[in-house]
Motif scaffolding. Structure first.
Motif, PDB file in Angstrom:
ATOM      1  N   ARG A  50     -19.159   9.523   0.951  1.00 19.85           N
ATOM      2  CA  ARG A  50     -19.050  10.983   1.069  1.00 19.85           C
ATOM      3  C   ARG A  50     -18.046  11.377   2.154  1.00 19.85           C
ATOM      4  N   LEU A  51     -18.023  10.622   3.232  1.00 18.10           N
ATOM      5  CA  LEU A  51     -17.068  10.912   4.310  1.00 18.10           C
ATOM      6  C   LEU A  51     -15.636  10.630   3.857  1.00 18.10           C
ATOM      7  N   GLN A  52     -15.439   9.552   3.098  1.00 18.32           N
ATOM      8  CA  GLN A  52     -14.114   9.250   2.583  1.00 18.32           C
ATOM      9  C   GLN A  52     -13.649  10.338   1.621  1.00 18.32           C
ATOM     10  N   LEU A  53     -14.553  10.856   0.808  1.00 25.32           N
ATOM     11  CA  LEU A  53     -14.220  11.952  -0.102  1.00 25.32           C
ATOM     12  C   LEU A  53     -13.825  13.195   0.697  1.00 25.32           C
ATOM     13  N   ALA A  54     -14.548  13.459   1.777  1.00 21.89           N
ATOM     14  CA  ALA A  54     -14.206  14.602   2.635  1.00 21.89           C
ATOM     15  C   ALA A  54     -12.820  14.429   3.244  1.00 21.89           C
ATOM     16  N   ALA A  55     -12.450  13.184   3.546  1.00 19.01           N
ATOM     17  CA  ALA A  55     -11.121  12.919   4.105  1.00 19.01           C
ATOM     18  C   ALA A  55     -10.032  13.264   3.092  1.00 19.01           C
ATOM     19  N   VAL A  56     -10.245  12.925   1.828  1.00 23.91           N
ATOM     20  CA  VAL A  56      -9.255  13.249   0.794  1.00 23.91           C
ATOM     21  C   VAL A  56      -9.200  14.761   0.565  1.00 23.91           C
ATOM     22  N   GLU A  57     -10.361  15.405   0.569  1.00 23.24           N
ATOM     23  CA  GLU A  57     -10.387  16.864   0.391  1.00 23.24           C
ATOM     24  C   GLU A  57      -9.599  17.552   1.505  1.00 23.24           C
ATOM     25  N   ALA A  58      -9.684  17.022   2.716  1.00 23.79           N
ATOM     26  CA  ALA A  58      -8.930  17.616   3.830  1.00 23.79           C
ATOM     27  C   ALA A  58      -7.430  17.475   3.595  1.00 23.79           C
ATOM     28  N   LEU A  59      -7.015  16.352   3.047  1.00 26.38           N
ATOM     29  CA  LEU A  59      -5.583  16.166   2.730  1.00 26.38           C
ATOM     30  C   LEU A  59      -5.142  17.133   1.643  1.00 26.38           C
ATOM     31  N   LEU A  60      -5.999  17.397   0.670  1.00 24.30           N
ATOM     32  CA  LEU A  60      -5.669  18.379  -0.365  1.00 24.30           C
ATOM     33  C   LEU A  60      -5.515  19.767   0.253  1.00 24.30           C
ATOM     34  N   ALA A  61      -6.383  20.079   1.199  1.00 23.50           N
ATOM     35  CA  ALA A  61      -6.261  21.374   1.881  1.00 23.50           C
ATOM     36  C   ALA A  61      -4.962  21.453   2.662  1.00 23.50           C
ATOM     37  N   ALA A  62      -4.463  20.299   3.130  1.00 24.41           N
ATOM     38  CA  ALA A  62      -3.194  20.257   3.860  1.00 24.41           C
ATOM     39  C   ALA A  62      -1.995  20.218   2.916  1.00 24.41           C
ATOM     40  N   ARG A  96     -18.987   4.567  -7.420  1.00 23.31           N
ATOM     41  CA  ARG A  96     -19.932   5.558  -6.877  1.00 23.31           C
ATOM     42  C   ARG A  96     -19.505   6.953  -7.309  1.00 23.31           C
ATOM     43  N   ARG A  97     -19.543   7.218  -8.586  1.00 21.06           N
ATOM     44  CA  ARG A  97     -19.094   8.512  -9.107  1.00 21.06           C
ATOM     45  C   ARG A  97     -20.045   9.623  -8.671  1.00 21.06           C
ATOM     46  N   SER A  98     -19.473  10.800  -8.459  1.00 17.24           N
ATOM     47  CA  SER A  98     -20.254  11.993  -8.154  1.00 17.24           C
ATOM     48  C   SER A  98     -19.489  13.181  -8.710  1.00 17.24           C
ATOM     49  N   PRO A  99     -20.164  14.290  -8.969  1.00 17.39           N
ATOM     50  CA  PRO A  99     -19.448  15.478  -9.451  1.00 17.39           C
ATOM     51  C   PRO A  99     -18.357  15.923  -8.480  1.00 17.39           C
ATOM     52  N   GLN A 100     -18.640  15.795  -7.179  1.00 18.46           N
ATOM     53  CA  GLN A 100     -17.652  16.192  -6.187  1.00 18.46           C
ATOM     54  C   GLN A 100     -16.403  15.308  -6.265  1.00 18.46           C
ATOM     55  N   GLN A 101     -16.621  13.998  -6.464  1.00 17.26           N
ATOM     56  CA  GLN A 101     -15.472  13.094  -6.581  1.00 17.26           C
ATOM     57  C   GLN A 101     -14.708  13.370  -7.871  1.00 17.26           C
ATOM     58  N   ALA A 125     -17.388  17.071 -14.100  1.00 17.92           N
ATOM     59  CA  ALA A 125     -17.885  17.694 -12.871  1.00 17.92           C
ATOM     60  C   ALA A 125     -18.606  19.001 -13.175  1.00 17.92           C
ATOM     61  N   SER A 126     -18.060  19.776 -14.093  1.00 17.37           N
ATOM     62  CA  SER A 126     -18.678  21.059 -14.461  1.00 17.37           C
ATOM     63  C   SER A 126     -20.032  20.833 -15.109  1.00 17.37           C
ATOM     64  N   ASP A 127     -20.102  19.869 -16.020  1.00 15.62           N
ATOM     65  CA  ASP A 127     -21.376  19.591 -16.688  1.00 15.62           C
ATOM     66  C   ASP A 127     -22.448  19.215 -15.675  1.00 15.62           C
ATOM     67  N   ALA A 128     -22.050  18.402 -14.688  1.00  9.17           N
ATOM     68  CA  ALA A 128     -23.031  17.935 -13.704  1.00  9.17           C
ATOM     69  C   ALA A 128     -23.450  19.046 -12.753  1.00  9.17           C
ATOM     70  N   ALA A 178     -24.754  23.245  -3.807  1.00  9.03           N
ATOM     71  CA  ALA A 178     -24.252  24.141  -2.769  1.00  9.03           C
ATOM     72  C   ALA A 178     -23.223  25.095  -3.354  1.00  9.03           C
ATOM     73  N   ASP A 179     -23.235  26.343  -2.866  1.00  7.92           N
ATOM     74  CA  ASP A 179     -22.253  27.315  -3.336  1.00  7.92           C
ATOM     75  C   ASP A 179     -20.834  26.836  -3.072  1.00  7.92           C
ATOM     76  N   GLY A 180     -20.631  26.098  -1.961  1.00 12.43           N
ATOM     77  CA  GLY A 180     -19.295  25.602  -1.655  1.00 12.43           C
ATOM     78  C   GLY A 180     -18.767  24.675  -2.737  1.00 12.43           C
ATOM     79  N   ASP A 181     -19.642  23.814  -3.288  1.00 11.25           N
ATOM     80  CA  ASP A 181     -19.214  22.916  -4.374  1.00 11.25           C
ATOM     81  C   ASP A 181     -18.870  23.700  -5.624  1.00 11.25           C
ATOM     82  N   ILE A 182     -19.674  24.735  -5.927  1.00 13.28           N
ATOM     83  CA  ILE A 182     -19.401  25.563  -7.104  1.00 13.28           C
ATOM     84  C   ILE A 182     -18.088  26.319  -6.926  1.00 13.28           C
TER      85      ILE A 182
END
Length: 844
Positions: free
Chosen positions: A345-357, A374-379, A403-406, A415-419
């Motif tokens: 989850r932390l590694q995914l957050a690291a990639v999301e931060a790069l996308l924001a950049a 380790r698939r997840s809707p967020q990933q 991701a939408s289906d999940a 979480a609203d943030g994920d939606i």
């Protein structure tokens, strides 16, 4: 690569020799090996340089070769007189200092130098899966990439060092091959104690540590007076290297394998002490981020780390807009986190931060290290978003759908943030797929589930402005959102600029699209601005400026790794080059428009529109018909016929008429006219009136057709859109000439010629001149007597070969003034280019 070269040279005598590290000091050793292979005596030149002789010499691992052999063999190859000899050297990027000068000399005389990039993390994952049948987790994969430097040979050595089942463990330890250990220890034996300390400190601290920090930490062990000499000695020995300069001067190990060996031999207590010393140095330098990083690593070495503290700090950095720093801290937290699920989850957050950049290339690289098991809707949401930027349609649709289906199934708390993040990505996907109804539905979800001032909501609202304008046929109101920051204002500028261009307000479009914030985090948005600014500039008649804007955007797209916007830019660039009469450049742009069937609509539509317009303008009716049919097929897949957004029906109707398919053109155009009737977009109405007038004339209803053409010309003249106005007047004039109304036609040709001349559309100027000559009314060239005194001065200087800058210096006027007067001169003399001036002036 060397094998491929040998295979491409059948009939050549091939000699392949590998240099060995323990023979590197044996002068002439490599030369002796070649002689042994060829079975000849000392005179190697006579053996190779023979009539019709062809020899290929391949030296592998030339970074271990002796200098004398390399120099002698290179001289031999360069001085061949009778036969042919090719010398191929393969070597590592980093070489021993005493050999680097020799290899630099050889590169200077080489016919070709090829740099082979290291394996990417995806490449390494694929190799390991093929070799040991295991898909490594993200953390292990990063460690393997770090210690092998992406070198295939190093990777093979690592894999063969342990049984295959070693890699099947949950978090396998990356082994230290005995071969690596032996190599590294040999290097360290040649160093004194202080230099070995410098190597140890550098290996523990990791990559890109400032030189000054390494020196200070070393000084704590060797004494401050010995630290600089210690680092210098290790650099001289080729174990360490210094890269960069000034404040960005870093120390690193030359070989990642050496770092792995040395760091692996350091006890946890020593490693923790080195990191604590580094943290103290960074704290004294006022670099709190680096201080926390090394303090965290120190605690992790002794089991005292709290990853929650690091993750919280990473989140705080993100709130401040410091996304790259945030990503780095999330990666650090993932590295030291013992729980694999939390680390993922932390590694995914690291990639999301790069996308924001907006750092797409680095985000792609980091995403390649994610544990795909380790698939997840967020990933899936994040990977789908990346796939959009790289132009991989099927992958983007599949991942975001999953991701939408999940997330939207209702089976779990989300979480609203994920939606909100998912909705923002689905909105972008709908935009590039031009699925406008779905875009609006996702925008409504974003409005319900996103905080009022959230970035996702504000950016989604900007894209929704485009969608709602397309759906309603009316421009939406431009309202700044509460809490909108500079990056979000950029997004709104794109939407307002795009919509303004569609609804006949190119000046507002130009103003909004020209505004730039020059922040790193807005570069992705600025790329959209580049695309629509280039198009707006073309519509305003600034052809070269439009082409340059498109080129700037293409360079930005390549640098950012955003493939899906390139066709939008190439569409304008190709049309601009065509207008300028630069066929080779136009073909170059068109050749890059080869999008496949799996591309997004926003790639396929402009690609086919460019082919349609350019083929039609150059009389290639077969090519124009193919492009038009392709657009008809796209229209069946999704509705791309919202008035003004992708208008191509006017050109395709003209193609059908010229092919003699008037009835088909009539029906096809009628559908477009019906859709456009309620939009109130005058430029759309004017452009559709042109083929309507032609069709009416072909049907024998000449007066009605001429009325339609006159209305088209009058309407477009009021809009300030020379790109459309010149084309309409030219085609109107062509129809009048064919009807025998040559004087009326000539008036329109003259008007079109003036417009195209001011635009810098050389090919179109030439075309209007030919049309005027064919009509016989306006064929007479103007006289130099019609020029003003200043225009006569400028004309004479240009006719004599002076450039605009030389004329401006001679007459004490600006180059812009010279350019303005030249446009008037060309129009008055009915010429299209500078070279014709000498003929006109010389004939009087």
């Amino acid at each position: 690569m060397a094998r491929e070269i040998a295979a491409a040279l059948p009939g050549w005598t091939t000699v392949r020799v590998r240099a060995l590290p323990w023979e590197s000091g044996d002068e002439g050793r490599l030369l002796d090996c070649v002689r042994d292979h060829l079975g000849h005596g000392a005179d190697l030149g006579r053996r190779i340089d023979t009539k019709d002789g062809s020899t290929l010499l391949i030296f592998d691992d030339a970074h271990w070769a002796d200098a004398a052999s390399l120099r002698d063999l290179t001289s031999l190859v360069l001085r061949m007189r009778r036969g042919r000899c090719a010398l191929v050297l393969t070597c590592a990027a980093e070489v021993m200092p005493d050999l680097s000068a020799v290899l630099a000399e050889i590169r200077a005389v080489a016919d070709l130098t090829v740099t082979v990039p290291p394996l990417s993390t995806d490449d390494i994952r694929a190799v390991l899966q093929n070799e040991v049948g295991v898909q490594l987790g993200a953390t292990t994969l990063r460690r393997v990439a770090d210690c092998t430097d992406g070198r295939p040979g190093r990777l093979r050595e690592l894999v063969s060092a342990v049984p295959a089942d070693h890699w099947s463990a949950v978090d396998p330890v990356v082994p230290v091959p005995e071969l690596w250990r032996a190599r590294t220890l040999q290097k360290l034996r040649d160093l004194d104690d202080h230099a070995r300390t410098a190597v140890t400190v550098t290996a523990v601290l990791g990559r890109e540590v400032p030189f000054a920090v390494v020196r200070q930490v070393c000084g704590g062990y060797t004494g401050p007076g010995h630290a600089l000499a210690a680092v210098s000695a290790a650099v001289t020995a080729g174990v360490l290297r210094v890269v960069g300069s000034g404040s960005r001067e870093y120390v690193d190990l030359v070989d990642g394998a050496d770092r792995h060996v040395v760091a692996g031999q350091v006890s946890p207590e020593v490693g923790a002490d080195i990191h604590r010393r580094a943290a103290q140095v960074f704290e004294e330098r006022g670099d709190g981020e680096e201080a926390l990083l090394h303090l965290t690593l120190a605690r992790s070495a002794t089991g005292e780390v709290d990853t929650r503290e690091v993750a919280t700090y990473a989140e705080d950095l993100g709130y401040q807009g410091l996304w790259r720093a945030s990503s780095r801290m999330f990666r650090l937290a993932a590295t030291v986190e013992p729980d694999q699920g939390t680390a993922a989850r932390l590694q995914l957050a690291a990639v999301e931060a790069l996308l924001a950049a907006a750092d797409i290339p680095e985000a792609v690289a980091q995403a390649g290290s994610l544990d795909r098991g380790r698939r997840s809707p967020q990933q899936d949401s994040m990977l789908g978003y990346l796939a959009i930027h790289e132009g991989r349609r099927s992958e983007a649709v599949g991942l975001l759908s999953r991701a939408s289906d999940a997330l939207m199934s209702g089976g779990r708390a989300v979480a609203d943030g994920d939606i909100a993040r998912l909705a923002a990505r689905q909105i972008l996907l709908c935009l590039v797929e031009w699925n406008i109804p779905s875009l609006v539905r996702w925008a409504e979800l974003s409005e319900r589930r996103s905080p009022y001032t959230s970035g996702d909501r504000i950016e989604s609202a900007a894209i929704a402005m485009v969608g709602r304008s397309a759906l309603s046929g009316r421009p939406r109101l431009d309202v700044a959102a509460a809490g909108e920051d500079l990056a979000q204002t950029e997004s709104r500028d794109v939407a307002v600029g795009w919509v303004s261009l569609i609804f006949d307000d190119p000046l507002t479009a130009y103003q909004r699209l020209s505004a730039r914030s020059h922040l790193d985090v807005t570069e992705r948005t600025i790329l959209w601005k580049d695309a629509w600014l280039a198009r707006t500039t073309l519509v305003l008649g600034k052809v070269e400026e439009a082409r340059r804007a498109a080129e700037l955007g293409l360079e930005r797209a390549h640098r950012l790794g955003i493939a899906f916007l390139e066709p939008l830019l190439l569409w304008t660039a190709a049309e601009a080059a065509d207008l300028q009469g630069r066929p080779e450049l136009c073909r170059h742009y068109l050749s890059q428009l080869g999008v496949g069937s799996d591309a997004f609509m926003i790639q396929r539509i402009p690609a086919e529109m460019a082919r349609l317009v350019i083929a039609h303008g150059n009389g290639d009716l077969a090519g124009a018909e193919r492009a038009g049919q392709a657009l008809c097929t796209l229209r069946e897949e999704t509705n791309i016929s919202q008035p003004g957004f992708w208008l191509w029906e006017d050109v395709y109707s003209q193609v059908l008429v010229r092919l003699g398919r008037v009835a088909e053109a009539d029906g096809f155009l009628a559908e477009a006219e019906e859709r456009a009737a309620e939009s109130g977009i005058d430029s759309v109405r004017a452009r559709l009136l042109l083929p309507r007038g032609n069709i009416l004339i072909q049907q024998g209803r000449t007066d009605e057709g001429l009325d339609a053409l006159a209305e088209a010309s009058d309407t477009v003249a009021r809009l300030g859109m020379p790109f459309y106005e010149g084309r309409i007047d030219l085609e109107y004039g062509q129809l009048l000439r064919r009807l025998g109304r040559r004087r009326d036609a000539d008036i329109l040709f003259g008007k079109a010629q003036s417009i195209f001349s001011a635009m810098g559309a050389t090919r179109m100027v030439d075309l209007t001149v030919r049309e005027r000559r064919a009509g016989g009314v306006g064929a007479r060239q103007g006289s130099a007597g019609e020029l003003s005194p200043q225009e006569q001065q400028i004309a004479k200087l240009v006719a004599a070969g002076a450039t605009n800058r030389e004329v401006s210096a001679e007459l004490f006027v600006s180059p812009k003034t010279v350019e303005y007067h030249l446009t008037r001169i060309f129009r008055k003399l009915s010429i299209a280019r500078r070279s014709e001036l000498a003929d006109v002036l010389g004939g009087e």
